[in-house]
Design a protein around this motif. Sequence first.
Motif, PDB file in Angstrom:
ATOM      1  N   LEU A  35      10.166  -5.810 -23.733  1.00  0.00           N
ATOM      2  CA  LEU A  35      10.777  -6.365 -24.080  1.00  0.00           C
ATOM      3  C   LEU A  35      11.493  -5.305 -24.978  1.00  0.00           C
ATOM      4  O   LEU A  35      11.201  -3.769 -25.004  1.00  0.00           O
ATOM      5  CB  LEU A  35       9.910  -6.959 -25.347  1.00  0.00           C
ATOM      6  N   ASN A  36      12.622  -6.093 -24.815  1.00  0.00           N
ATOM      7  CA  ASN A  36      13.903  -4.851 -25.684  1.00  0.00           C
ATOM      8  C   ASN A  36      14.490  -5.638 -26.745  1.00  0.00           C
ATOM      9  O   ASN A  36      14.784  -6.746 -26.911  1.00  0.00           O
ATOM     10  CB  ASN A  36      14.328  -3.676 -25.015  1.00  0.00           C
ATOM     11  N   GLN A  38      17.582  -6.742 -26.440  1.00  0.00           N
ATOM     12  CA  GLN A  38      18.217  -7.648 -26.106  1.00  0.00           C
ATOM     13  C   GLN A  38      17.562  -8.878 -25.433  1.00  0.00           C
ATOM     14  O   GLN A  38      17.892  -9.863 -25.975  1.00  0.00           O
ATOM     15  CB  GLN A  38      18.713  -7.062 -24.365  1.00  0.00           C
ATOM     16  N   ALA A  40      14.436  -9.424 -27.497  1.00  0.00           N
ATOM     17  CA  ALA A  40      13.835 -10.331 -28.032  1.00  0.00           C
ATOM     18  C   ALA A  40      15.079 -10.877 -28.946  1.00  0.00           C
ATOM     19  O   ALA A  40      14.702 -12.245 -29.432  1.00  0.00           O
ATOM     20  CB  ALA A  40      13.644  -8.715 -29.444  1.00  0.00           C
ATOM     21  N   TYR A  42      17.829 -12.485 -26.828  1.00  0.00           N
ATOM     22  CA  TYR A  42      17.353 -13.939 -26.626  1.00  0.00           C
ATOM     23  C   TYR A  42      16.059 -15.360 -26.547  1.00  0.00           C
ATOM     24  O   TYR A  42      16.339 -16.188 -27.032  1.00  0.00           O
ATOM     25  CB  TYR A  42      17.214 -13.382 -24.859  1.00  0.00           C
ATOM     26  N   GLY A 120      20.922 -16.892 -11.913  1.00  0.00           N
ATOM     27  CA  GLY A 120      21.061 -16.775 -12.782  1.00  0.00           C
ATOM     28  C   GLY A 120      22.708 -17.464 -13.535  1.00  0.00           C
ATOM     29  O   GLY A 120      23.564 -17.201 -14.421  1.00  0.00           O
ATOM     30  N   ARG A 121      22.561 -18.523 -12.651  1.00  0.00           N
ATOM     31  CA  ARG A 121      23.585 -18.993 -12.897  1.00  0.00           C
ATOM     32  C   ARG A 121      23.731 -19.963 -14.219  1.00  0.00           C
ATOM     33  O   ARG A 121      24.595 -20.699 -15.077  1.00  0.00           O
ATOM     34  CB  ARG A 121      23.257 -20.512 -11.592  1.00  0.00           C
ATOM     35  N   SER A 123      22.609 -18.804 -17.459  1.00  0.00           N
ATOM     36  CA  SER A 123      23.318 -17.934 -18.199  1.00  0.00           C
ATOM     37  C   SER A 123      24.966 -18.480 -18.764  1.00  0.00           C
ATOM     38  O   SER A 123      25.262 -17.628 -19.340  1.00  0.00           O
ATOM     39  CB  SER A 123      23.146 -16.569 -18.052  1.00  0.00           C
ATOM     40  N   GLY A 129      24.338 -18.132 -24.240  1.00  0.00           N
ATOM     41  CA  GLY A 129      24.905 -17.182 -23.417  1.00  0.00           C
ATOM     42  C   GLY A 129      23.577 -16.080 -23.046  1.00  0.00           C
ATOM     43  O   GLY A 129      24.064 -14.861 -22.866  1.00  0.00           O
ATOM     44  N   MET A 130      22.733 -16.706 -23.127  1.00  0.00           N
ATOM     45  CA  MET A 130      20.839 -15.920 -22.751  1.00  0.00           C
ATOM     46  C   MET A 130      21.288 -15.575 -21.520  1.00  0.00           C
ATOM     47  O   MET A 130      21.448 -16.409 -20.759  1.00  0.00           O
ATOM     48  CB  MET A 130      20.067 -16.631 -23.016  1.00  0.00           C
ATOM     49  N   ASN A 131      20.359 -14.425 -21.011  1.00  0.00           N
ATOM     50  CA  ASN A 131      20.408 -14.268 -19.963  1.00  0.00           C
ATOM     51  C   ASN A 131      18.978 -13.839 -19.348  1.00  0.00           C
ATOM     52  O   ASN A 131      17.829 -13.889 -19.155  1.00  0.00           O
ATOM     53  CB  ASN A 131      20.396 -12.576 -19.275  1.00  0.00           C
ATOM     54  N   TYR A 134      16.930 -13.065 -16.778  1.00  0.00           N
ATOM     55  CA  TYR A 134      16.053 -11.623 -17.063  1.00  0.00           C
ATOM     56  C   TYR A 134      15.047 -11.989 -17.644  1.00  0.00           C
ATOM     57  O   TYR A 134      14.463 -11.503 -17.807  1.00  0.00           O
ATOM     58  CB  TYR A 134      16.872 -10.715 -17.358  1.00  0.00           C
ATOM     59  N   ASN A 286      21.952  -5.423  -5.622  1.00  0.00           N
ATOM     60  CA  ASN A 286      21.581  -5.989  -7.599  1.00  0.00           C
ATOM     61  C   ASN A 286      20.613  -4.739  -7.530  1.00  0.00           C
ATOM     62  O   ASN A 286      20.996  -3.832  -8.190  1.00  0.00           O
ATOM     63  CB  ASN A 286      21.805  -6.349  -7.692  1.00  0.00           C
ATOM     64  N   GLU A 291      19.863  -1.440 -11.390  1.00  0.00           N
ATOM     65  CA  GLU A 291      19.116  -2.214 -11.806  1.00  0.00           C
ATOM     66  C   GLU A 291      18.448  -0.422 -11.430  1.00  0.00           C
ATOM     67  O   GLU A 291      17.821  -0.230 -12.422  1.00  0.00           O
ATOM     68  CB  GLU A 291      18.294  -2.690 -11.400  1.00  0.00           C
ATOM     69  N   PHE A 342      25.803 -10.875 -10.455  1.00  0.00           N
ATOM     70  CA  PHE A 342      25.130 -10.067 -10.651  1.00  0.00           C
ATOM     71  C   PHE A 342      25.959  -8.728 -10.218  1.00  0.00           C
ATOM     72  O   PHE A 342      25.546  -7.548 -11.312  1.00  0.00           O
ATOM     73  CB  PHE A 342      23.850  -9.443 -10.736  1.00  0.00           C
TER      74      PHE A 342
ATOM     75  N   PHE B  30      11.505  -3.440 -30.463  1.00  0.00           N
ATOM     76  CA  PHE B  30      11.454  -3.266 -29.241  1.00  0.00           C
ATOM     77  C   PHE B  30      11.698  -2.453 -28.694  1.00  0.00           C
ATOM     78  O   PHE B  30      11.535  -2.474 -27.574  1.00  0.00           O
ATOM     79  CB  PHE B  30      11.401  -4.929 -28.806  1.00  0.00           C
ATOM     80  N   GLY B  31      12.733  -1.278 -28.908  1.00  0.00           N
ATOM     81  CA  GLY B  31      13.545  -0.538 -27.828  1.00  0.00           C
ATOM     82  C   GLY B  31      14.828  -1.163 -27.695  1.00  0.00           C
ATOM     83  O   GLY B  31      15.040  -2.156 -27.613  1.00  0.00           O
ATOM     84  N   ARG B 189      25.941 -13.394 -27.542  1.00  0.00           N
ATOM     85  CA  ARG B 189      27.515 -13.187 -27.103  1.00  0.00           C
ATOM     86  C   ARG B 189      27.920 -12.624 -26.782  1.00  0.00           C
ATOM     87  O   ARG B 189      28.593 -11.702 -25.315  1.00  0.00           O
ATOM     88  CB  ARG B 189      28.217 -14.378 -27.825  1.00  0.00           C
ATOM     89  N   LEU B 191      26.343  -9.567 -26.120  1.00  0.00           N
ATOM     90  CA  LEU B 191      25.476  -8.809 -25.207  1.00  0.00           C
ATOM     91  C   LEU B 191      25.528  -9.791 -23.546  1.00  0.00           C
ATOM     92  O   LEU B 191      26.039  -9.019 -22.629  1.00  0.00           O
ATOM     93  CB  LEU B 191      23.082  -9.262 -25.115  1.00  0.00           C
ATOM     94  N   PHE B 192      25.858 -10.607 -23.987  1.00  0.00           N
ATOM     95  CA  PHE B 192      27.327 -11.892 -22.560  1.00  0.00           C
ATOM     96  C   PHE B 192      28.339 -11.385 -22.180  1.00  0.00           C
ATOM     97  O   PHE B 192      28.526 -10.668 -20.669  1.00  0.00           O
ATOM     98  CB  PHE B 192      26.827 -12.971 -23.162  1.00  0.00           C
TER      99      PHE B 192
END
Lengths: 445, 210
Positions: A35-36, A38, A40, A42, A120-121, A123, A129-131, A134, A286, A291, A342, B30-31, B189, B191-192
């Motif tokens: 977790l990071n 982003q 968290a 989402y 990812g469609r 998202s 707008g969550m990924n 991922y 990708n 990545e 992506f 969380f980093g 948003r 982040l998106f």
Amino acid sequence: MKSENNKQKDSFEERIENLRPEDLKKVLQIFHQKLNNQYAAYLNSCVHCGLCADSCHYYLATKEIPAIPAYKLSLVEQIFKKYFTLLGKKAPGWVKAKALTRDIVQEWIDSLFGRCTLCGRCSLNCSIGMNIAYIIRIARGALASVALVPPGLQSTVDTAVEKGNNMGIAKEDWIETVKWLEEELRVEVDDPQAKIPLDKKDAKLLYTVNPREPMFFPLSIMAVAKIFYAAGESWTLSSENYDVTNYGFYSGDDGVSALISDRLVKSMGKLGTQTLVIAECGHGFNSNRWEAPEWLNKKYGFDVKSILQIVAEYTRRGRIKLDPTKNAETVTLHDPCNLVRFGGIVEEQRYILKQAVTHFNEMNPNREKNFCCGGGGGQLAMTRFAKRRLEAGKIKADQIKETGAKIVASPCHNCIDQLLELNKHYELGVKVKTVCEIVVDALVI
Amino acid sequence: MLAVLKWGVSGSFLICIISLIFLVLKTFSFGRKPHYARSQGEGKKGIFYAFGKAMMPWEKESARRHILSYLAGIFYHGGIFVAFFYLFSLVISLELKMPFVFVFRILIGLGFICGIGIFAKRIIHTSLRKISCPDDFAANLMVDLFLALAFLSTFYPVLKTYFFIISSILFLYIPLGKIRHCVLFFYVRILFGLFYGRRGVLPQKIKFEI
């Protein structure tokens, strides 16, 4: 072979059955590590509006609730809430927070591996707008930490780690294939000096391939070699590290993903090449373009480009000449999710095809909004989910039919494998080719 | 009595803001991963796109396919923002002129109707019910009640007492349940936009660059 598969399946089921509390603890521990900020954000944000449902090819094809992206996300969300949010800890029923159990692990495997291609469609169509793809990948990674990646996918990863490429091709066989292709190239271009360079130092480009190419589709390598020849390019292949694929990306195992991608980085250093060129492989692009620097925690000192960017540049600068009348049949283009949605390689393939064919029909929707073919996410390697994969591919099959095209161009070998299966299953009657194979048909030498 | 309730609303609002800031900051516990891959586009353009065109029905398939839900969502959230502004005006004893009150009534009333519609949809649709939790229903009902009391108190000043009470409860609940998306929406948003902007996926390019 069949009984071996069953045996493999049985041992996997057994592994799930025999999960120990320590295993569950480890899944949680790795999940937490992955977790990071982003993720968290989402995992705190889903409003359960359900508008993502129709964006998923699995849901569109089956109308099953477990195929809804929000449902798949909720499987991860419930664990996050239970362990990392106040309401989830104090009133779990109120927010459907759940402790990690064997049943949930089983559902994670079935839905996160078996009903998602990480395309990812969803998202793009998420109200927030969550990924989502991922997030699903980090949950897959947590499962990978206790050896709970479905066998076909895990064995592909293992083969790549142990043998240096995902098909387990021996070094001598690879070198022999390249030499044979070089002889073929000399005949085809009528030039005894034509070369397919291997381990050439200080070349401009290091070209990588999907190991399925030397194994089943050598014409794809030949096509690129011919284009490089026509453009007078300084390029090379590596005799050791040439595999562009990275199935660690699909299993979610960042350690393995880093190890696999680092091989190409090492080859770049060893050969002193300036640009790493990724073959027509969506997840390979990708993984290696976007990545891998994150997995390896370092900035690359070289460029990473798709072969499509290179060929588009040749075409635009007049380094190669194309005669579109040589490709008179109607061509449509499939956009691989990892390359387009992506990867950001969107217009190059269109530019190339418009120069190389006389009739080009877009699918609808297309570009970053295109539907996944169903072959991504490691689905082709996971035979246990093959029926679902073909069912979900109906959306792509219908898209292809609507274009009336006779040839489907796809800049991704995984997609090509799936499209070939869809072609047979849904009786589409089309030919499936890489973009470079189409280019080479139009090439004027 | 009203003066006390106004202090109650202000206090709960403050708690709400502090909790939401804490919630956002907590995500960083969380980093935070730096980006190593070379950018191919502009994050800023991506963010601009994420808050604009990306949410339009002609751009977003889910909005286009569910245009009624999309419009209901817009009017619902619009009504909520207006109701909050109305609450703010009451707390600071700002005298609103009749044309404003009239427009507020329409927007808040429309927001309420849409909120009830969204609630009904969540109950009726099996798939939506399956992905919902009690918090989803409660949050919706709480906001609907907030809108209803905002609307009615423009006609009957005596109801302001109840409007202040529900507002205070709502402010205290926001950081705990799904309504926290009022802040996280903007966070996600961004982040998106950064993700797709950096990668040169969105906003769409018409031509490729050499």
